[in-house]
Enzyme design. Structure first.
Site: not given
Ligand code: ATP
Ligand code: LTN
Length: 329
Positions: A111, A194, A197
């Site tokens: 990040k 990945k 969002k």
């Molecule tokens: P950012 O994408 O901004 O880094 P994030 O989506 O990873 O944010 P959170 O919203 O806190 O952050 O994630 C919530 C949950 O979703 C966490 O358990 C994370 O591991 C899971 N997660 C996030 N993105 C993915 C993905 N692409 N595939 C599978 N699991 C995910």
């Protein structure tokens, strides 16, 4: 009953990755575990959030939790900042964490890549200490998360152990629970990254509130390869493998079985099936989501959730402060 806890940062709209990697699994677990799920609003301000937008995202996140099937009768749903003990134990955990440990966190490195020190908040750096507090306050046995959060659960275990050794047995050591399929849903435009969002272009990311027709289009336009056969090979065919993981997670059909059904066929029909599965799931979630937003139930769910969570967190923090010597009586 074993206890389970997880949080999601409402930095933007929830994605299909959040749903498959985390949310959906919470729903599965709510019958067999004592489940605590919270919206990590203290975590998301490690990066500036426009207040109006953040407020909307918080409400949307709760509505989506409920729409995806979380049942407030079966689990405790709350807002992190409503339980003040998170911030308090977060500070104590920050004091137990070493700079070197935090500097090794992959998510922090990713990040802040290319950013100047002057533009990185100290909160982003100490974020894993707050996450450890979130988990340890409730003595969670399991933490269901996507692959990217594994390292943060590991540092939580290290901190729990350190505290237990330095003072005396206080915290349960949590274990991460990572789904076998769908732990890392990849971007549709760049399947080596990945699905996130915080991604700049939104073509690679499906939001749970996307119009199902738009979501279908995004799947049809997903980057694949020139091999022209449906095969699970993350290294050489990352795009197709990602679509296979999406379809398998949503339908429950094993990847091998999907691959066998598409033997000798191209990508067109396959993408169409994935697109339909995603569109159907979104339609189902969105119907419930709109009803929930209209119902006004979110306030009650959060109030009751915070009260329940606070009762546990309060006792744990007291115990910790006594052991550390910062409480006199
Ligand atoms: P950012 O994408 O901004 O880094 P994030 O989506 O990873 O944010 P959170 O919203 O806190 O952050 O994630 C919530 C949950 O979703 C966490 O358990 C994370 O591991 C899971 N997660 C996030 N993105 C993915 C993905 N692409 N595939 C599978 N699991 C995910
Ligand atoms: N760090 C997580 C969100 C999060 C979390 C938690 C997950 C904050 N506190 C406690 C599990 C347990 C993320 O960025 N996805």
């Amino acid at each position: 009953m074993k206890r389970m806890l997880s949080g999601i940062k409402p930095t933007g709209e929830l994605t299909l990755g959040n749903y498959i990697g985390a949310l959906r699994n919470f729903v599965k677990y709510q019958d067999s575990y004592e489940l605590y799920v919270f919206v990590a609003n203290l975590h998301c301000v490690t990066v500036y959030q426009e207040p109006k937008e953040l407020r909307k995202n918080l409400k949307d996140a709760i509505a989506l939790y409920l729409a995806c099937g979380l049942d407030p009768e079966k689990c405790t749903i709350f807002l992190q900042s409503d339980v003040l003990e998170h911030a308090q134990l977060g500070w104590l955990m920050t004091c137990m964490t070493y700079m070197g440990e935090l500097g090794r966190m992959t998510q922090y490195k990713e990040k802040t890549k290319g950013a100047k020190d002057e533009s990185i908040s100290a909160g982003l750096f100490v974020y894993p200490s707050l996450m450890a507090a979130d988990i340890l306050l409730y003595d969670a046995d399991y933490v269901p998360v996507g692959e990217d959060q594994k390292q943060h659960v590991e540092i939580t275990r290290d901190l729990a152990q350190r505290f237990n050794n330095r003072y005396s047995e206080t915290f349960t050591l949590p274990e991460p629970l990572i789904p076998q399929v769908g732990a890392r849903i990849m971007s549709l435009t760049d399947p080596t990254k990945k699905m996130s969002k915080s991604e700049e272009s939104n073509k690679g990311c499906i939001y749970l509130t996307d119009d199902p027709a738009v979501a279908r289009k995004k799947i049809m336009g997903a980057v694949t390869d020139n091999y022209a056969h449906v095969n699970y090979d993350k290294e050489n065919q990352p795009g197709v493998s990602n679509l296979l993981e999406i379809l398998s997670s949503l339908t429950g059909e094993a990847i091998d079985s999907i691959v066998a059904r598409y033997e000798g066929k191209g990508y067109g029909d396959f993408k169409k099936e994935v697109g339909d599965a995603v569109a159907n799931e979104l339609t189902m979630i969105q119907n419930r989501y709109n009803d929930i937003l209209k119902s006004g139930m979110i306030e009650t769910v959060l109030k009751e959730g915070a009260e329940k969570a606070h009762r546990i967190a309060f006792r744990k923090l007291k115990k910790v402060q006594k052991k550390m010597g910062i409480d006199i009586f």
